[in-house]
Design a protein around this motif. Structure first.
Motif, PDB file in Angstrom:
ATOM      1  N   ARG A 267      14.159  42.260  -6.577  1.00 49.17           N
ATOM      2  CA  ARG A 267      13.120  43.108  -5.995  1.00 49.17           C
ATOM      3  C   ARG A 267      13.394  44.606  -6.138  1.00 49.17           C
ATOM      4  NH1 ARG A 267       9.166  41.552  -2.185  1.00 49.17           N
ATOM      5  NH2 ARG A 267       8.549  39.400  -2.571  1.00 49.17           N
ATOM      6  N   ASP A 268      14.667  44.985  -6.044  1.00 50.90           N
ATOM      7  CA  ASP A 268      14.977  46.407  -5.830  1.00 50.90           C
ATOM      8  C   ASP A 268      15.798  47.041  -6.937  1.00 50.90           C
ATOM      9  OD1 ASP A 268      13.724  46.062  -3.359  1.00 50.90           O
ATOM     10  OD2 ASP A 268      15.604  45.480  -2.383  1.00 50.90           O
ATOM     11  N   ALA A 269      15.933  46.392  -8.105  1.00 51.48           N
ATOM     12  CA  ALA A 269      16.717  46.951  -9.210  1.00 51.48           C
ATOM     13  C   ALA A 269      15.840  47.828 -10.098  1.00 51.48           C
ATOM     14  CB  ALA A 269      17.354  45.842 -10.027  1.00 51.48           C
ATOM     15  N   PHE A 270      16.309  49.043 -10.379  1.00 52.08           N
ATOM     16  CA  PHE A 270      15.586  49.997 -11.220  1.00 52.08           C
ATOM     17  C   PHE A 270      16.544  50.545 -12.267  1.00 52.08           C
ATOM     18  CE2 PHE A 270      13.245  49.731  -7.348  1.00 52.08           C
ATOM     19  CZ  PHE A 270      11.913  50.013  -7.661  1.00 52.08           C
ATOM     20  N   GLN A 271      15.963  51.059 -13.345  1.00 59.20           N
ATOM     21  CA  GLN A 271      16.785  51.710 -14.365  1.00 59.20           C
ATOM     22  C   GLN A 271      15.989  52.826 -15.009  1.00 59.20           C
ATOM     23  OE1 GLN A 271      19.452  49.417 -16.891  1.00 59.20           O
ATOM     24  NE2 GLN A 271      18.656  50.474 -18.683  1.00 59.20           N
ATOM     25  N   ASN A 272      16.597  53.995 -15.063  1.00 53.96           N
ATOM     26  CA  ASN A 272      15.982  55.156 -15.689  1.00 53.96           C
ATOM     27  C   ASN A 272      16.729  55.531 -16.956  1.00 53.96           C
ATOM     28  OD1 ASN A 272      14.340  55.164 -13.492  1.00 53.96           O
ATOM     29  ND2 ASN A 272      14.924  57.210 -12.755  1.00 53.96           N
ATOM     30  N   ILE A 273      15.988  56.002 -17.928  1.00 55.62           N
ATOM     31  CA  ILE A 273      16.575  56.653 -19.101  1.00 55.62           C
ATOM     32  C   ILE A 273      15.928  58.033 -19.176  1.00 55.62           C
ATOM     33  CG2 ILE A 273      16.839  56.644 -21.600  1.00 55.62           C
ATOM     34  CD1 ILE A 273      16.893  53.671 -21.552  1.00 55.62           C
ATOM     35  N   GLY A 274      16.684  59.027 -18.753  1.00 55.54           N
ATOM     36  CA  GLY A 274      16.097  60.352 -18.603  1.00 55.54           C
ATOM     37  C   GLY A 274      15.059  60.325 -17.501  1.00 55.54           C
ATOM     38  N   SER A 275      13.871  60.777 -17.818  1.00 57.06           N
ATOM     39  CA  SER A 275      12.782  60.785 -16.836  1.00 57.06           C
ATOM     40  C   SER A 275      11.935  59.520 -16.900  1.00 57.06           C
ATOM     41  CB  SER A 275      11.893  62.014 -17.070  1.00 57.06           C
ATOM     42  OG  SER A 275      11.317  61.972 -18.378  1.00 57.06           O
ATOM     43  N   ILE A 276      12.256  58.607 -17.810  1.00 56.66           N
ATOM     44  CA  ILE A 276      11.468  57.394 -17.990  1.00 56.66           C
ATOM     45  C   ILE A 276      12.052  56.262 -17.148  1.00 56.66           C
ATOM     46  CG2 ILE A 276      10.696  55.646 -19.650  1.00 56.66           C
ATOM     47  CD1 ILE A 276      10.797  57.762 -21.810  1.00 56.66           C
ATOM     48  N   VAL A 277      11.215  55.616 -16.350  1.00 56.37           N
ATOM     49  CA  VAL A 277      11.624  54.447 -15.586  1.00 56.37           C
ATOM     50  C   VAL A 277      11.467  53.225 -16.485  1.00 56.37           C
ATOM     51  CG1 VAL A 277      11.252  53.060 -13.524  1.00 56.37           C
ATOM     52  CG2 VAL A 277      10.886  55.531 -13.440  1.00 56.37           C
ATOM     53  N   GLU A 278      12.604  52.671 -16.941  1.00 54.90           N
ATOM     54  CA  GLU A 278      12.554  51.544 -17.873  1.00 54.90           C
ATOM     55  C   GLU A 278      12.361  50.225 -17.133  1.00 54.90           C
ATOM     56  OE1 GLU A 278      15.003  50.127 -21.779  1.00 54.90           O
ATOM     57  OE2 GLU A 278      16.166  50.565 -19.984  1.00 54.90           O
ATOM     58  N   ILE A 279      13.070  50.036 -16.005  1.00 52.12           N
ATOM     59  CA  ILE A 279      12.917  48.841 -15.173  1.00 52.12           C
ATOM     60  C   ILE A 279      12.454  49.288 -13.792  1.00 52.12           C
ATOM     61  CG2 ILE A 279      14.091  46.885 -14.103  1.00 52.12           C
ATOM     62  CD1 ILE A 279      15.928  46.764 -16.500  1.00 52.12           C
ATOM     63  N   GLY A 280      11.405  48.670 -13.302  1.00 52.82           N
ATOM     64  CA  GLY A 280      10.798  49.097 -12.051  1.00 52.82           C
ATOM     65  C   GLY A 280      10.831  48.052 -10.966  1.00 52.82           C
ATOM     66  N   GLY A 281      11.942  47.312 -10.858  1.00 51.82           N
ATOM     67  CA  GLY A 281      12.067  46.323  -9.791  1.00 51.82           C
ATOM     68  C   GLY A 281      11.172  45.117 -10.011  1.00 51.82           C
ATOM     69  N   GLY A 282      10.952  44.364  -8.935  1.00 50.63           N
ATOM     70  CA  GLY A 282      10.080  43.188  -8.980  1.00 50.63           C
ATOM     71  C   GLY A 282       9.261  43.110  -7.714  1.00 50.63           C
ATOM     72  N   PRO A 283       8.301  43.988  -7.531  1.00 57.51           N
ATOM     73  CA  PRO A 283       7.576  44.062  -6.254  1.00 57.51           C
ATOM     74  C   PRO A 283       6.878  42.773  -5.865  1.00 57.51           C
ATOM     75  CG  PRO A 283       6.439  45.300  -7.987  1.00 57.51           C
ATOM     76  CD  PRO A 283       7.775  44.935  -8.520  1.00 57.51           C
ATOM     77  N   ASP A 284       6.531  41.939  -6.849  1.00 58.00           N
ATOM     78  CA  ASP A 284       5.834  40.688  -6.554  1.00 58.00           C
ATOM     79  C   ASP A 284       6.700  39.459  -6.805  1.00 58.00           C
ATOM     80  OD1 ASP A 284       3.450  42.094  -5.942  1.00 58.00           O
ATOM     81  OD2 ASP A 284       3.008  42.269  -8.086  1.00 58.00           O
ATOM     82  N   PHE A 285       8.018  39.676  -6.996  1.00 60.82           N
ATOM     83  CA  PHE A 285       8.887  38.536  -7.298  1.00 60.82           C
ATOM     84  C   PHE A 285       8.936  37.591  -6.101  1.00 60.82           C
ATOM     85  CE2 PHE A 285      12.818  36.186  -7.764  1.00 60.82           C
ATOM     86  CZ  PHE A 285      12.847  35.897  -9.115  1.00 60.82           C
ATOM     87  N   THR A 286       8.759  36.298  -6.373  1.00 58.10           N
ATOM     88  CA  THR A 286       8.721  35.298  -5.312  1.00 58.10           C
ATOM     89  C   THR A 286       9.836  34.274  -5.512  1.00 58.10           C
ATOM     90  OG1 THR A 286       7.275  33.748  -4.151  1.00 58.10           O
ATOM     91  CG2 THR A 286       7.111  33.796  -6.557  1.00 58.10           C
ATOM     92  N   ASP A 287       9.820  33.192  -4.738  1.00 62.38           N
ATOM     93  CA  ASP A 287      10.876  32.178  -4.807  1.00 62.38           C
ATOM     94  C   ASP A 287      10.858  31.444  -6.140  1.00 62.38           C
ATOM     95  OD1 ASP A 287      11.404  32.828  -2.176  1.00 62.38           O
ATOM     96  OD2 ASP A 287      10.319  31.125  -1.341  1.00 62.38           O
ATOM     97  N   GLU A 288      12.035  31.204  -6.705  1.00 58.31           N
ATOM     98  CA  GLU A 288      12.171  30.243  -7.797  1.00 58.31           C
ATOM     99  C   GLU A 288      12.194  28.842  -7.187  1.00 58.31           C
ATOM    100  OE1 GLU A 288      14.630  32.666 -11.199  1.00 58.31           O
ATOM    101  OE2 GLU A 288      15.773  31.429  -9.812  1.00 58.31           O
ATOM    102  N   LYS A 289      11.535  27.873  -7.842  1.00 55.30           N
ATOM    103  CA  LYS A 289      11.344  26.561  -7.219  1.00 55.30           C
ATOM    104  C   LYS A 289      11.856  25.443  -8.121  1.00 55.30           C
ATOM    105  CE  LYS A 289       7.184  28.187  -4.824  1.00 55.30           C
ATOM    106  NZ  LYS A 289       7.166  29.509  -5.452  1.00 55.30           N
ATOM    107  N   LEU A 290      12.307  24.377  -7.473  1.00 48.31           N
ATOM    108  CA  LEU A 290      12.786  23.184  -8.177  1.00 48.31           C
ATOM    109  C   LEU A 290      12.333  21.933  -7.431  1.00 48.31           C
ATOM    110  CD1 LEU A 290      14.655  21.438 -10.044  1.00 48.31           C
ATOM    111  CD2 LEU A 290      16.482  21.889  -8.387  1.00 48.31           C
TER     112      LEU A 290
END
Length: 613
Positions: free
Chosen positions: A391-414
């Motif tokens: 949900r909360d992982a981000f990555q920037n390269i300079g001023s560009i946000v390359e990874i913007g988290g997972g605001p809608d990430f839900t449960d993985e199911k089995l």
């Protein structure tokens, strides 16, 4: 050899139903690593001890990181396996996995390790998706007096001390300390890797019993350092404290209350780091309802508080600090339909900050059609709830946000379907066979932003960014796990294990994933192991293991065969000397990682002495 084949078949386990039961009656794919096997293996750390379980996949990534899983999805950040040490869940809210380098346990103090392959979410909750590992240490009553172990070798040096005593008539205690240094590994190209590390750990345990009450209090503290070429050495530290009270009643019922606090910290000075504090409370009650029903129920509450020192550039977490609350309630009922047929129904219900409510039901049917044979089948549902990285992982390269988290990430199911057979087929032989079919949905994917319509390479910074974590992968896996023991004579035992796995994963039609299927894990199609244990004349014992692991698909690594051996000599009742060799068939070989540049596990020799008095 401390247990006969019959005693091994009827050994007591607690992880399948959270109540004591015979292994021969447990309707699950459970393997028990005994205290005797641990000591005779010569393994000094928990991941290497877990190689004894044929229903696990264990691979060393480098000097300190291991990839450990059951039934697939392996990686150094594997997140579908729940691990407990004396009832304390050892996983990080960072990625729902285990930092194996700081899970130190004194091998001499381990009573047994119960390894369940397959879902255990009904009793143990989220992350018990593909399996449960329960490390159970010995009571301080069984570790009285002093013990010292010294091991010196070509790759690792270890020292362990323990002392136990009494506190009056009803209480006993022990304290311990241990430390080790492990050397650097090298790459497949012969280049050295700065990954040597050392760790110091100590702890205590107190056990008090009177009448129908049993109280345990225990804790550990550790501090270590991992060598890194850039920027600085990583510092590792942590401590924990656990208390447990168990009351047995005249009617056979049992109440248990457990609470623990766990703190861990990883820091690269002037760069990045994280610290996590976990507070956990669990209550469970087991009782019989009439003659034909055994019920266990309970609940718990956990609070995790983390704080990240984010680097000035690159990957970071936002927010830098977060508090996660998890509440749960579970109930399971084992119903005796006939004298030989049992039905087990149950479910766990949990709430969390990210996705709210989740239910994890299961049903198990077991038929013990003879005293020495058990046939069982199960249908279970399990989930992996989001971790911080989802949900909360981000990555920037300079001023560009390359990874913007997972605001809608839900449960993985089995949803898992299992069928198993366990038997003592001869007076000297036992056999276990488990088959499974796992249906996964909502697995993690790395998606282009919803505005994008044409998949492009990550290198294209002109659009379709940031990438976000989604749930667009699904698929199925199936396989078989087989293991058994055969006492050739009273002094020679053979053990063998084999597992096979097939995976069929794909993305949803509307997915714009850029990570690919390999991001889910890297697993061999098969594993095979053969272990020989001999008690020889003149108080010698010889143990040897041969294992063959299939090729890894992506990153690709070839299959390999390796051998370990240990020769021990019981010089006198309280002194044992031993020499052990690990990875004897190759000078170096890679077990996990990229084809080029992967860290290689070296051949090593260890000489040890264990003294007790």
């Amino acid at each position: 050899f401390t247990l006969s084949p019959e005693e091994l078949f009827d050994a007591t386990v607690t992880s399948v139903s959270k109540m004591p039961e015979n292994l021969s009656d447990a309707p699950a794919a459970v393997f028990v690593i005994t205290h005797d096997e641990i000591l005779r293996s010569g393994a000094a750390n928990l991941p290497d001890i877990l190689r004894l379980a044929p229903n696990l996949q264990v691979a060393a990534s480098n000097s300190d990181f291991y990839a450990v899983t059951a039934r697939g999805f392996n990686g150094i950040a594997a997140n579908k396996l729940l691990v407990l040490i004396d009832g304390r869940t050892v996983y990080t809210p960072l990625y729902s996995g285990v930092f194996w380098d700081v899970q130190g346990v004194l091998p001499e103090d381990i009573d047994r390790i119960e390894v369940i392959s397959g879902p255990g979410a009904t009793l143990w909750g989220p992350n018990a998706v593909n399996g449960v590992i329960n490390v159970i240490t010995r009571s301080s009553r069984d570790t009285q007096g002093a013990m010292a172990t010294v091991e010196g070798g070509s790759f690792e040096n270890t020292a362990r001390l323990r002392y136990g005593g009494k506190l009056g008539e009803n209480a006993t205690w022990r304290i311990y300390g241990m430390g080790f240094y492990r050397d650097n590994t090298q790459t497949t190209l012969g280049m050295p890797i700065n990954d040597s590390w050392h760790n110091l750990q100590g702890g205590f345990r107190v056990d008090w019993s009177e009448g129908k009450d049993l109280v345990t209090l225990q804790g550990d503290i550790n501090k270590g350092e991992l060598d890194q070429k850039i920027p600085d050495d990583q510092q590792l530290s942590g401590h924990n404290l656990l208390g447990r009270w168990t009351r047995s009643f005249d009617d056979g019922s049992q109440l248990q209350v457990q609470a623990y606090y766990d703190y861990s910290k990883r820091l690269i000075p002037n760069a990045s780091g994280d610290s996590v504090s976990v507070y956990d409370l669990d209550i469970q009650h087991g009782f019989s309802l009439g003659r034909d029903q055994n019920i266990v129920w309970g609940g718990g509450y956990r609070v995790s508080q983390d704080s990240f020192l984010n680097p000035s550039t690159g990957a970071y977490f936002s927010p830098a600090s977060r508090t996660l609350d998890v509440g749960n309630f579970f109930v399971q009922d084992t119903i005796s339909l006939t004298e030989t047929l049992k039905l087990t129904l149950g479910s766990k219900f949990e709430t969390n900050n990210y996705t709210g409510f989740a239910a994890m039901p299961s049903g198990r049917l077991s038929w013990k059609f003879s005293d020495k044979e058990l046939l069982w089948a199960a249908v279970s549902q399990a989930v992996r709830t989001p971790a911080r990285v989802d949900r909360d992982a981000f990555q920037n390269i300079g001023s560009i946000v390359e990874i913007g988290g997972g605001p809608d990430f839900t449960d993985e199911k089995l949803i898992a379907y299992e069928l198993g057979y366990r038997a003592q087929i001869l007076s000297r032989a036992s056999l276990s066979i488990s088959t499974f079919y796992n249906d996964y949905s909502d697995l993690r994917s790395l998606e282009l932003s919803p505005a994008g319509t044409i998949p492009v390479a990550i290198a294209d910074r002109n659009g379709f960014l940031p990438l976000v974590f989604g749930n667009k992968m699904k698929g199925d896996t199936y396989g078989v796990e087989i293991w058994g023991d055969y006492n050739v004579t009273d002094w020679w035992r053979l053990s063998a294990g084999y597992n096979a796995l097939r995976e069929n994963l794909h993305f949803e039609p509307d997915s714009l994933d850029v990570g690919g299927i390999p991001a889910a894990g890297n697993d061999p199609k098969y594993q095979f192991s053969l272990r020989s244990s001999m008690n020889l004349p003149y108080d010698l014992h010889l143990d040897a293991t041969l294992r063959n692991v299939g090729a890894l698909p992506n990153p690709a690594l070839p299959s390999y065969t390796e051998a370990d051996a240990r020769l021990g000599w019981q010089v006198m009742k309280n002194l044992e000397l031993a020499i052990a060799g690990f990875n004897l068939l190759h000078d170096h070989h890679a077990e996990f990682g990229a084809t080029v540049g992967a860290s290689q596990v070296p051949r090593s020799v260890v000489v040890s002495a264990r003294w007790s008095f």
